[in-house]
Design a protein around this motif. Sequence first.
Motif, PDB file in Angstrom:
ATOM      1  N   GLN A  51      15.176   8.768 -68.376  1.00 21.40           N
ATOM      2  CA  GLN A  51      16.603   8.848 -68.086  1.00 21.40           C
ATOM      3  C   GLN A  51      17.005  10.270 -67.711  1.00 21.40           C
ATOM      4  O   GLN A  51      17.800  10.468 -66.806  1.00 21.40           O
ATOM      5  N   TYR A  52      16.471  11.266 -68.371  1.00 22.13           N
ATOM      6  CA  TYR A  52      16.852  12.645 -68.129  1.00 22.13           C
ATOM      7  C   TYR A  52      16.003  13.327 -67.065  1.00 22.13           C
ATOM      8  O   TYR A  52      16.186  14.494 -66.784  1.00 22.13           O
ATOM      9  N   ARG A  53      15.110  12.621 -66.493  1.00 19.82           N
ATOM     10  CA  ARG A  53      14.274  13.189 -65.436  1.00 19.82           C
ATOM     11  C   ARG A  53      15.118  13.340 -64.178  1.00 19.82           C
ATOM     12  O   ARG A  53      15.711  12.371 -63.712  1.00 19.82           O
ATOM     13  N   PRO A  54      15.184  14.533 -63.583  1.00 19.38           N
ATOM     14  CA  PRO A  54      16.101  14.748 -62.464  1.00 19.38           C
ATOM     15  C   PRO A  54      15.713  14.050 -61.169  1.00 19.38           C
ATOM     16  O   PRO A  54      16.576  13.661 -60.394  1.00 19.38           O
ATOM     17  N   ASP A  55      14.458  13.890 -60.901  1.00 17.06           N
ATOM     18  CA  ASP A  55      14.063  13.275 -59.631  1.00 17.06           C
ATOM     19  C   ASP A  55      13.337  11.961 -59.886  1.00 17.06           C
ATOM     20  O   ASP A  55      12.126  11.911 -59.936  1.00 17.06           O
ATOM     21  N   ASN A  56      14.088  10.915 -60.035  1.00 22.77           N
ATOM     22  CA  ASN A  56      13.488   9.599 -60.217  1.00 22.77           C
ATOM     23  C   ASN A  56      12.960   9.116 -58.874  1.00 22.77           C
ATOM     24  O   ASN A  56      13.724   8.915 -57.938  1.00 22.77           O
ATOM     25  N   SER A  57      11.684   8.945 -58.781  1.00 19.78           N
ATOM     26  CA  SER A  57      11.083   8.603 -57.492  1.00 19.78           C
ATOM     27  C   SER A  57      11.455   7.202 -57.043  1.00 19.78           C
ATOM     28  O   SER A  57      11.457   6.911 -55.858  1.00 19.78           O
ATOM     29  N   TRP A  58      11.797   6.305 -57.959  1.00 24.95           N
ATOM     30  CA  TRP A  58      12.140   4.953 -57.554  1.00 24.95           C
ATOM     31  C   TRP A  58      13.579   4.880 -57.024  1.00 24.95           C
ATOM     32  O   TRP A  58      13.961   3.910 -56.423  1.00 24.95           O
ATOM     33  N   ASN A  59      14.398   5.908 -57.280  1.00 27.83           N
ATOM     34  CA  ASN A  59      15.763   5.918 -56.779  1.00 27.83           C
ATOM     35  C   ASN A  59      15.884   6.623 -55.440  1.00 27.83           C
ATOM     36  O   ASN A  59      16.931   6.558 -54.812  1.00 27.83           O
ATOM     37  N   LYS A  60      14.886   7.317 -55.017  1.00 27.81           N
ATOM     38  CA  LYS A  60      14.930   8.044 -53.756  1.00 27.81           C
ATOM     39  C   LYS A  60      14.787   7.077 -52.590  1.00 27.81           C
ATOM     40  O   LYS A  60      14.085   6.083 -52.668  1.00 27.81           O
ATOM     41  N   THR A  61      15.464   7.412 -51.512  1.00 29.85           N
ATOM     42  CA  THR A  61      15.261   6.639 -50.294  1.00 29.85           C
ATOM     43  C   THR A  61      14.079   7.243 -49.574  1.00 29.85           C
ATOM     44  O   THR A  61      13.972   8.459 -49.427  1.00 29.85           O
ATOM     45  N   THR A  62      13.215   6.400 -49.135  1.00 26.68           N
ATOM     46  CA  THR A  62      12.013   6.898 -48.472  1.00 26.68           C
ATOM     47  C   THR A  62      12.308   7.128 -47.004  1.00 26.68           C
ATOM     48  O   THR A  62      12.995   6.339 -46.356  1.00 26.68           O
ATOM     49  N   THR A  63      11.823   8.213 -46.488  1.00 24.33           N
ATOM     50  CA  THR A  63      11.976   8.517 -45.069  1.00 24.33           C
ATOM     51  C   THR A  63      10.629   8.322 -44.414  1.00 24.33           C
ATOM     52  O   THR A  63       9.584   8.560 -45.013  1.00 24.33           O
ATOM     53  N   GLU A  64      10.695   7.885 -43.184  1.00 21.98           N
ATOM     54  CA  GLU A  64       9.452   7.680 -42.443  1.00 21.98           C
ATOM     55  C   GLU A  64       8.842   9.032 -42.114  1.00 21.98           C
ATOM     56  O   GLU A  64       9.498   9.911 -41.572  1.00 21.98           O
ATOM     57  N   GLN A  65       7.626   9.186 -42.461  1.00 16.96           N
ATOM     58  CA  GLN A  65       6.908  10.416 -42.158  1.00 16.96           C
ATOM     59  C   GLN A  65       5.635  10.045 -41.430  1.00 16.96           C
ATOM     60  O   GLN A  65       5.031   9.016 -41.693  1.00 16.96           O
ATOM     61  N   GLU A  66       5.277  10.894 -40.503  1.00 14.06           N
ATOM     62  CA  GLU A  66       4.048  10.638 -39.764  1.00 14.06           C
ATOM     63  C   GLU A  66       2.867  11.071 -40.605  1.00 14.06           C
ATOM     64  O   GLU A  66       2.888  12.114 -41.253  1.00 14.06           O
ATOM     65  N   VAL A  67       1.863  10.258 -40.585  1.00 14.97           N
ATOM     66  CA  VAL A  67       0.647  10.572 -41.304  1.00 14.97           C
ATOM     67  C   VAL A  67      -0.434  10.830 -40.278  1.00 14.97           C
ATOM     68  O   VAL A  67      -0.710   9.990 -39.430  1.00 14.97           O
ATOM     69  N   PHE A  68      -1.006  11.992 -40.346  1.00 14.21           N
ATOM     70  CA  PHE A  68      -2.059  12.350 -39.411  1.00 14.21           C
ATOM     71  C   PHE A  68      -3.400  12.135 -40.100  1.00 14.21           C
ATOM     72  O   PHE A  68      -3.649  12.655 -41.177  1.00 14.21           O
ATOM     73  N   TYR A  69      -4.229  11.375 -39.437  1.00 13.49           N
ATOM     74  CA  TYR A  69      -5.534  11.073 -39.995  1.00 13.49           C
ATOM     75  C   TYR A  69      -6.573  11.350 -38.945  1.00 13.49           C
ATOM     76  O   TYR A  69      -6.535  10.792 -37.847  1.00 13.49           O
ATOM     77  N   LYS A  70      -7.483  12.210 -39.239  1.00 11.34           N
ATOM     78  CA  LYS A  70      -8.562  12.517 -38.322  1.00 11.34           C
ATOM     79  C   LYS A  70      -9.838  11.931 -38.904  1.00 11.34           C
ATOM     80  O   LYS A  70     -10.333  12.402 -39.927  1.00 11.34           O
ATOM     81  N   PRO A  71     -10.341  10.872 -38.281  1.00 10.91           N
ATOM     82  CA  PRO A  71     -11.560  10.270 -38.831  1.00 10.91           C
ATOM     83  C   PRO A  71     -12.736  11.235 -38.693  1.00 10.91           C
ATOM     84  O   PRO A  71     -12.773  12.049 -37.766  1.00 10.91           O
ATOM     85  N   PRO A  72     -13.643  11.148 -39.586  1.00  9.96           N
ATOM     86  CA  PRO A  72     -14.804  12.043 -39.491  1.00  9.96           C
ATOM     87  C   PRO A  72     -15.626  11.712 -38.252  1.00  9.96           C
ATOM     88  O   PRO A  72     -15.813  10.558 -37.900  1.00  9.96           O
ATOM     89  N   THR A  73     -16.054  12.757 -37.598  1.00  9.93           N
ATOM     90  CA  THR A  73     -16.855  12.557 -36.395  1.00  9.93           C
ATOM     91  C   THR A  73     -18.271  12.193 -36.799  1.00  9.93           C
ATOM     92  O   THR A  73     -18.853  12.779 -37.712  1.00  9.93           O
ATOM     93  N   SER A  74     -18.767  11.179 -36.166  1.00 12.83           N
ATOM     94  CA  SER A  74     -20.131  10.751 -36.498  1.00 12.83           C
ATOM     95  C   SER A  74     -21.092  11.421 -35.528  1.00 12.83           C
ATOM     96  O   SER A  74     -21.088  11.163 -34.339  1.00 12.83           O
ATOM     97  N   GLN A  75     -21.872  12.294 -36.050  1.00  4.80           N
ATOM     98  CA  GLN A  75     -22.880  12.976 -35.252  1.00  4.80           C
ATOM     99  C   GLN A  75     -24.245  12.604 -35.794  1.00  4.80           C
ATOM    100  O   GLN A  75     -24.471  12.612 -36.993  1.00  4.80           O
ATOM    101  N   ASN A  76     -25.117  12.253 -34.908  1.00  9.32           N
ATOM    102  CA  ASN A  76     -26.485  11.944 -35.323  1.00  9.32           C
ATOM    103  C   ASN A  76     -27.264  13.244 -35.361  1.00  9.32           C
ATOM    104  O   ASN A  76     -27.793  13.696 -34.368  1.00  9.32           O
ATOM    105  N   ARG A  77     -27.277  13.823 -36.489  1.00 15.35           N
ATOM    106  CA  ARG A  77     -28.003  15.076 -36.645  1.00 15.35           C
ATOM    107  C   ARG A  77     -29.440  14.760 -36.991  1.00 15.35           C
ATOM    108  O   ARG A  77     -29.728  14.059 -37.944  1.00 15.35           O
ATOM    109  N   SER A  78     -30.310  15.278 -36.230  1.00 20.32           N
ATOM    110  CA  SER A  78     -31.726  15.075 -36.530  1.00 20.32           C
ATOM    111  C   SER A  78     -32.167  16.160 -37.497  1.00 20.32           C
ATOM    112  O   SER A  78     -31.741  17.304 -37.416  1.00 20.32           O
TER     113      SER A  78
END
Length: 93
Positions: A51-78
């Motif tokens: 109750q006394y916690r100032p930032d209740n995460s369930w009461n916040k409105t979520t904003t759309e944020q871009e998520v950047f994901y760079k998949p690992p590059t597959s290199q066939n290293r011998s």
Amino acid sequence: MQTASFVGFIRTLFYILAFYYIFKFLAKLFLPFLLKKVVQKAETKFQQQQQYRPDNSWNKTTTEQEVFYKPPTSQNRSSTKKVGDYVDYEEID
């Protein structure tokens, strides 16, 4: 100096067993009430903290944020490392 007697041993054994069974009986009676009290106290403490916690995460409105994901590059290293030479062992009779 006193010596131990058989009657004293039996009396001590009786007291130990009586204490054990009385404690077991009382624990069955009072332990559920004690545990219920402890759980209720923990629940109220948890609710007060939330109750006394100032930032209740369930009461916040979520904003759309871009998520950047760079998949690992597959290199066939011998494998260029040479660990050692192959040695074929033969049994000697």
